[in-house]
Design an enzyme around this catalytic site. Structure first.
Site, PDB file in Angstrom:
ATOM      1  N   SER B 486       0.823  -1.214   0.000  1.00  0.00           N
ATOM      2  CA  SER B 486       0.000   0.000   0.000  1.00  0.00           C
ATOM      3  C   SER B 486       0.855   1.261   0.000  1.00  0.00           C
ATOM      4  O   SER B 486       0.494   2.250  -0.638  1.00  0.00           O
ATOM      5  CB  SER B 486      -0.948   0.006   1.201  1.00  0.00           C
ATOM      6  OG  SER B 486      -0.228  -0.188   2.395  1.00  0.00           O
ATOM      7  N   LYS B 721     -10.234  -0.275  -7.860  1.00  0.00           N
ATOM      8  CA  LYS B 721     -10.996  -0.879  -6.768  1.00  0.00           C
ATOM      9  C   LYS B 721     -10.018  -1.699  -5.918  1.00  0.00           C
ATOM     10  O   LYS B 721      -8.906  -1.984  -6.366  1.00  0.00           O
ATOM     11  CB  LYS B 721     -12.011  -1.880  -7.293  1.00  0.00           C
ATOM     12  CG  LYS B 721     -13.026  -1.436  -8.274  1.00  0.00           C
ATOM     13  CD  LYS B 721     -14.063  -2.574  -8.335  1.00  0.00           C
ATOM     14  CE  LYS B 721     -14.783  -2.618  -9.641  1.00  0.00           C
ATOM     15  NZ  LYS B 721     -15.796  -3.682  -9.647  1.00  0.00           N
ATOM     16  N   GLU B 725      -8.528  -9.131  -1.325  1.00  0.00           N
ATOM     17  CA  GLU B 725      -9.256 -10.330  -0.929  1.00  0.00           C
ATOM     18  C   GLU B 725      -9.804 -11.130  -2.102  1.00  0.00           C
ATOM     19  O   GLU B 725     -10.180 -12.292  -1.923  1.00  0.00           O
ATOM     20  CB  GLU B 725     -10.453  -9.930  -0.052  1.00  0.00           C
ATOM     21  CG  GLU B 725     -10.062  -9.180   1.196  1.00  0.00           C
ATOM     22  CD  GLU B 725     -11.287  -8.580   1.867  1.00  0.00           C
ATOM     23  OE1 GLU B 725     -11.485  -8.824   3.059  1.00  0.00           O
ATOM     24  OE2 GLU B 725     -12.053  -7.871   1.181  1.00  0.00           O
TER      25      GLU B 725
END
Ligand code: FES
Ligand code: FES
Lengths: 159, 772
Positions: B486, B721, B725
């Site tokens: 991230s 998006k 997961e």
């Protein structure tokens, strides 16, 4: 705990060192406390994951189980000892190039194990890579990228 | 695009391969005490007495803390993100094996461990209940006397004070007329599927340290949610949030384990009671007693017309939440409402029950409950398709939820590329090619599955971008990098806006004294939410920079552009960022601060029907295809090919997206084939990596790949998006569908261990295996 301590002498990443240790202490504990080397780190503490890998006389051991006392007189290499003159070892560079990690917790162990692998099998097949490294686990499952990094390192180390 | 869409190498790559990257695991504070937890040996019992005298007599032991000590500081010691039901230490009774009862604090970790073993607790055992279906029955032993929902979620308030039940939450969705739907259906299919409990097993085991500083406290913790820890510890202590500082470092894995509060309240209390810094770090086996993924029982009933259209679906899911709610009620509700799958079904009834049991607490684990549901509806999809004589892929194409159609919650689906995902899956699986299933002992099969998730909502992210006097730049954001890259993605966004090289942007570790609020790093929300906040913060800096440059260069803001750390006007005049700072502050000084925040719009579902016009900021869609070989004599499955396909909106960093999808898929292969916590009277009998196997090199399918579909999401940063997961949604049913394809056997429960598979094979052959 008893205060049964003793002094051990060994070579650490090319340097002669001494350390005062308790007899029950593991290699990981001593490397962290006495030498601030954090690359070998404890996860499973049972010799199952390889996060704590240290090379002792050229052989990979689990630093979470290996008693520091046994390192007396030995030659130790940790991941911190791999770069030369500030330049990453080819195996480390290959891991960077292939992005062969996510959280990085297993990475030093993977790097050291790869170094050992390439010393024994300079041109490993995919099967050899998977089997040789199978004692090292990665919960982030960067396995495909690690295999690629090993192949890249093999090309770079021996050409 | 300069930086977005590039596989920029990770900012912290060098630190990771040299072993120097910072983890809280390694932090030692001067004069600190090591805490070791004494844990409950029983699953449900009243505590009669705690005797710490032997522990305290040990040399080097500083204190033994029990709930009595905690109460002197925290009169109401119950915490949790959804319910305030978990005591900082066991209070009067224990509700699961491994529950923390006392903490031994000592100057050395070995002494602390020895002391924890010497604590003696006398119990009066109570009846325990472990199965989610049994626990939901009215006559089950009651685990919590009263339900205590947290104030934070207004939609849980009505549950407050409810007593005499283990059902912490029931959440429903109603669309159409389910009775009419089943009446109109030509065929009705009904099955029950189950998944067992598994764990995260993060390689950096959970660890927290706390130290009193002035009238405040600093908590150093391997946490995915520093802002939540601050709020919750403040609440417990009755302090203002600004007296609690929570900082973290890189995480050695998270996967949902390190969310909300785990050790933080306990370590804070220990530090305040002793006046010394305290560290509590778990061992791998203790993690098995701290947080797990939910086991679930899913009853699914589907009505289909003769032409293969699903017109009615009823799903009843019981979530085994363990002894404390953690985020379970949210999993139950926010994942539960997707239980009908990515399908366009007219009549839907979904019931979800969060059930307390005497197992260790269950919470979030990569997917937040989605993979348990996909396991059920995608397993059933193949059964229906075969019974109706339709190709499994064609069956899905006939039924999927397309753009502009209402989801079961009533929210109209947008920005979800379901046909493109199916097309890519078909291509990667070479689905039209004839497939050789073999005839001997080894049989082959292939299968596919698709799964849907709604990103949880509403949540908030705030970011700050700072430009320093020399023109260099830092990003303050609370997203925790636990391996997902991230930091790099957020820096790429700043780079894209300001034209500064990604590698030169400093991303500051989350620290609530410094970094602004972020809800948490969970549920694949960061790229979308924090990404938007970071983009806004960088644009705020850019606006200020342009304003200064326009004045200095005597031109219009509209004529300016920022390239390679320089502002360039349409007439060719240039100013470096450093010159701009000089122009503004008259010397190499000052800071330009840009802020941005993001919270998506959202409409709370109607509690009776679960209907909402705006239930999620984005839909996540993932598909998997698997080819397997199964040994019909041993039941052993080998996955020979695994393809994962996701709708990612836009890949900010393609290499990272690939790694996330593939890493998640391999993790799910473990949950599919062998990972399972085995319990005996609430005791985890395989609580170590020796007995609980996780995937290694030899478990990775020979042919594994990820693919993604990129159609920019209208509200995502540069169209992106979340994707962390998506890779876990579909591999389990894809593999089981391949087994079904190979041999026609139906396995209802995960994992697909050789024994379970062999039993199913022998059952199908009418020569069942005995019980020995
Ligand atoms: S920590 Fe030593 S092998 Fe896992
Ligand atoms: S990169 Fe996280 S454990 Fe290997």
């Amino acid at each position: 705990m008893t205060d049964a301590t003793r002094t051990i002498r060994f070579t650490l990443n090319g340097r002669a060192v001494t350390a005062r240790i308790a007899v029950y202490e593991t290699l990981v504990e001593v490397l962290q406390r006495e030498f601030a080397l954090l690359g070998a780190r404890e996860s499973c503490a049972q010799g199952l994951c390889g996060c704590c890998t240290v090379l002792v006389d050229g052989t990979a051991v689990s630093g979470c189980l290996y008693l520091a006392a046994f390192a007396d007189g030995a030659e130790l290499v940790t991941v911190e000892g791999l770069p030369k003159d500030g330049v990453l070892h080819p195996v480390q560079q290959a891991f960077v190039d292939k992005g062969a990690f996510q959280c990085g917790f297993c990475t030093p162990g993977m790097v050291l194990m790869t170094k050992e692998l390439l010393e024994q099998h300079p041109h490993p097949t995919e099967d050899q890579i998977r089997h040789y490294l199978s004692g090292n686990l990665c919960r982030c499952a960067s396995y495909p990228e690690i295999v690629q990094a090993v192949k890249l390192a093999a090309d770079k180390v021996h050409i | 695009m300069r930086s977005i869409g590039q596989s920029v190498p990770r900012l912290e790559g060098h630190a990771k391969v040299t072993g120097s990257v910072e983890y809280i695991h390694h932090l030692r504070l001067p004069g600190m005490l090591y805490g070791k937890i004494h844990r409950s040996a029983l699953a449900h019992a009243r505590i009669v007495s705690i005797d710490a005298s032997a522990a305290l007599a040990l040399d080097g032991v500083h204190a033994v803390i029990t709930i009595q000590d905690v109460l002197s500081l925290v009169p109401n010691p119950y915490y949790g993100p959804a319910f305030h039901d978990q005591p900082i230490l066991a209070h009067g009774k224990v509700r699961h094996v491994g529950e923390p009862v006392a903490v031994a604090l000592a100057v050395d970790p070995h002494i602390a461990e020895q002391a924890a073993d010497l604590i003696h607790v006398e119990y009066e055992p109570l009846d325990a209940v472990f199965d989610e279906i049994e626990a939901a029955r009215p006559d089950a032993p009651i685990i919590h006397d009263v339900l205590k929902p947290a104030g934070m979620f207004t939609d849980l308030k009505h549950l407050g004070g409810r007593s005499g039940t283990n059902v912490a939450l029931d959440a429903r969705v109603r669309r159409g007329d389910i009775a009419k739907g089943f009446a109109e259906a030509d065929r009705i299919f009904e099955h029950t599927f189950r998944t067992g409990k598994v764990i995260h097993a993060t390689f950096e085991p959970m660890v927290s340290l706390a130290e009193k500083q002035g009238d405040g406290i600093t908590i150093h913790t391997a946490s995915q949610s520093p802002s939540f820890v601050r709020a919750e510890v403040s609440r417990l202590l009755g302090w203002a949030e600004n007296r609690v500082r929570v900082r973290t470092a890189f995480l050695g894995g998270g996967f949902g384990a390190k969310l909300y509060i785990k050790l933080e309240a306990l370590v804070a209390v220990c530090a305040l009671l002793t006046g010394k810094p305290v560290r509590i770090g778990l061992s791998m086996d203790e993690q098995f007693y701290t947080i797990t993924k939910h086991g679930a029982t899913v009853r699914i009933k589907t009505g289909v017309t003769d032409d293969g259209r699903m017109i009615a679906r009823e799903v009843e899911t019981y979530w085994n939440g363990g002894a404390y709610a953690d985020i379970g009620p949210r999993v139950t509700q926010k994942s539960g409402f997707t239980a009908a799958g990515p399908y366009d079904i007219e009549h839907v009834a979904l019931d979800n029950y969060a059930v307390y049991t005497n197992h260790p607490p269950a919470g979030a684990l990569r997917g937040f409950g989605i993979s348990q549901l996909v396991w059920a509806y995608e397993r059933q999809a193949d059964i229906i398709a075969r019974e109706m004589g339709i190709d499994p892929l064609a069956f899905r194409r006939k039924n999927v939820l397309r753009e502009g159609r209402p989801h079961a919650t009533g929210t109209v689906v947008t920005d979800m590329e379901i046909d493109a995902v199916l097309d890519l899956l078909e291509k990667r699986m070479d689905w039209r090619r004839p497939f050789d299933r073999g005839t001997g002992v080894i049989r082959r099969g292939r299968g596919l599955a698709i799964g849907l998730k709604a990103c949880i909502s509403p949540t908030t992210s705030v970011a700050t971008v700072l430009l320093y006097g020399d023109g260099s730049c830092a990003l303050h954001c609370g997203t925790v990098d636990m391996g997902q890259a991230s930091d790099t993605a957020m820096a790429q966004i700043v780079s894209e806006v300001l034209g500064i090289q990604t590698q030169s942007i400093r991303v500051v570790r989350p620290d609530t004294d410094v970094t602004p609020y972020d809800m948490a790093t969970l549920g694949s929300r960061s790229t979308f939410h924090m990404g938007n906040a970071v983009r806004a913060a960088a644009e705020d800096v850019l606006a200020q920079v342009f304003h200064i440059a326009a004045t200095s260069l005597d031109t219009e803001v509209s004529s300016l552009e920022c390239v390679d750390a320089e502002v360039v006007s349409s007439r060719g005049a240039r100013m470096t960022l450093r010159e701009i700072m000089l122009a503004r502050f008259a010397m190499q000084a000052g800071t330009i601060v840009g802020t941005g925040s993001f919270a998506p719009h959202y409409k709370k579902p109607d509690p009776a029907t679960g209907q909402s016009p705006d239930v999620t900021p984005f839909w996540m869609l993932g598909g998997a295809g698997a080819e397997i070989e199964v040994d019909t004599e041993t039941g052993r499955i080998e996955v020979t090919k695994l393809v994962n396909v996701a709708d990612v909106g836009r890949a900010l960093n393609p290499a990272s997206v690939d790694r996330q999808l593939t890493g998640a898929a391999i993790m799910q292969v473990g949950f599919t084939l062998f990972e399972e916590m085995v319990f005996s009277d609430g005791q985890v009998v395989n609580a170590s990596l020796a007995d609980y196997k996780i995937p290694g090199f030899l478990d990775v399918p020979r042919d594994i790949s990820a693919g993604y579909v990129e159609v920019p999401h209208r509200n995502g940063p540069y169209g992106a998006k979340g994707v962390g997961e998506t890779g876990v949604f579909s591999p389990s049913p894809a593999i089981a569908n391949a087994l079904y394809d190979a041999l026609g056997v139906i396995v209802h429960d995960l994992p697909l261990t050789p024994e379970r598979v062999l039993r199913a094979i022998r059952q199908a052959e009418n020569r069942p295996l005995g019980d020995e």
